[in-house]
Enzyme design. Structure first.
Site, short mmCIF file in Angstrom:
data_model
loop_
_atom_site.label_atom_id
_atom_site.label_comp_id
_atom_site.label_asym_id
_atom_site.label_seq_id
_atom_site.Cartn_x
_atom_site.Cartn_y
_atom_site.Cartn_z
CB SER A 64 15.51 55.73 74.48
OG SER A 64 15.85 55.02 75.64
N1 SAH Z 1 17.06 50.18 75.90
C1 SAH Z 1 15.61 50.03 75.94
C2 SAH Z 1 14.92 51.03 76.83
C3 SAH Z 1 15.31 50.84 78.22
S1 SAH Z 1 14.21 51.45 79.46
C4 SAH Z 1 15.01 50.03 74.56
O1 SAH Z 1 15.74 50.18 73.57
O2 SAH Z 1 13.81 49.83 74.44
C5 SAH Z 1 15.18 50.85 80.82
C6 SAH Z 1 15.02 49.38 81.11
O3 SAH Z 1 15.92 49.03 82.16
C7 SAH Z 1 13.63 48.99 81.59
O4 SAH Z 1 13.11 48.02 80.75
C8 SAH Z 1 13.89 48.43 83.00
O5 SAH Z 1 13.03 47.34 83.33
C9 SAH Z 1 15.34 47.99 82.91
N2 SAH Z 1 16.08 47.87 84.18
C10 SAH Z 1 16.05 48.67 85.27
N3 SAH Z 1 16.92 48.23 86.20
C11 SAH Z 1 17.52 47.12 85.69
C12 SAH Z 1 18.52 46.21 86.17
N4 SAH Z 1 19.09 46.34 87.39
N5 SAH Z 1 18.90 45.19 85.37
C13 SAH Z 1 18.35 45.02 84.14
N6 SAH Z 1 17.40 45.84 83.64
C14 SAH Z 1 17.00 46.89 84.39
#
Ligand code: SAH
Length: 231
Positions: A64
């Protein structure tokens, strides 16, 4: 860190303060402490302190934008010693910021809280673990490979967490996560489909009742898993 990056980092922090994203001392300190250049995908280091999301390789996921990470730690009203659950570890950067707020590096370990962060993509689990361990967060953040919409431990009905953060947009707040939020706890999640979603703040009061407030429009990737979007 080289001088050029340090200069860019300070410039970004000043801008986030001026724009109102960073407001409190602990959050500003956390932001200054965590090295974003060590969480971006290899090759993107020079963009680490631009206020923009960056791709995480070819996983289709992104780290993000700094202003969003700043907004989230401020909105969560974190305190030293808290237990935090994050859904969507990605690079591990947001998890490190959370850890720096509940378990600051310059504080005695006996006062540290803890962050549990769940990631569904196996490649990103390895990436985040590597980033968190080489930056010294491995004992403040536990990264788990699994479906975060089930909570951790999966489907436990215990009220475990002071704060819960989803960094992927859900159709609705996953029920298991509401159950795992402590009374008086705060959960923040993007909700909805499409390019822009609603960021909402959920507060569980002392009687276990839920209050939901709209914060702002945001752009996150969709949540997968049991309480996520069907593809
Ligand atoms: N917080 C992160 C960015 C997140 S992007 C950072 O600081 O870099 C959102 C993430 O959520 C992605 O990596 C995706 O693979 C994950 N995601 C999506 N659905 C999910 C679920 N049900 N459980 C765990 N992770 C999930």
């Amino acid at each position: 860190m080289d001088d050029e990056l340090r200069r860019k980092k300070l410039k970004l922090v000043r801008r986030l303060i001026r724009e109102g994203y960073l407001r409190s001392r602990p959050c500003i300190k956390a932001f200054l402490k965590v090295p974003r250049e060590r969480f971006v995908w290899p090759g993107y280091e020079k963009y680490a302190y631009q206020d923009t999301p960056l791709p995480l390789g070819d996983t289709g996921q992104t780290i993000s934008a700094p202003h969003m990470c700043a907004y989230l730690i401020e909105a969560m009203n974190l305190d030293v010693g808290m237990r935090v659950l994050e859904i969507g570890t990605g690079s591990g950067y947001q998890a490190a910021l959370l850890a720096e707020c509940v378990a600051p590096s310059d504080l005695n370990k006996s006062m540290w809280g803890h962050v549990v962060s769940i990631e569904i993509d196996e490649e990103l689990v390895e990436f985040a673990k590597r980033n968190l361990s080489r930056t010294g967060y491995y004992n403040r953040v536990t990264v788990i490979h699994g479906d975060g919409s089930l909570g951790w431990p999966p489907l436990s009905n215990e009220e475990i967490y002071d704060r819960i953060l989803l960094t992927a947009a859900a159709p609705d707040i996953p029920t298991p996560l509401v159950k795992q939020l402590k009374k008086g706890g705060i959960l923040i999640s993007p909700l909805g489909r499409g390019y822009l979603q609603d960021l909402v703040k959920v507060v569980k009061d002392e009687n276990g009742r839920i209050k939901k407030d709209f914060l702002l429009k945001v752009a996150f990737v969709p949540l997968r898993g049991r309480w996520g979007w069907r593809r």
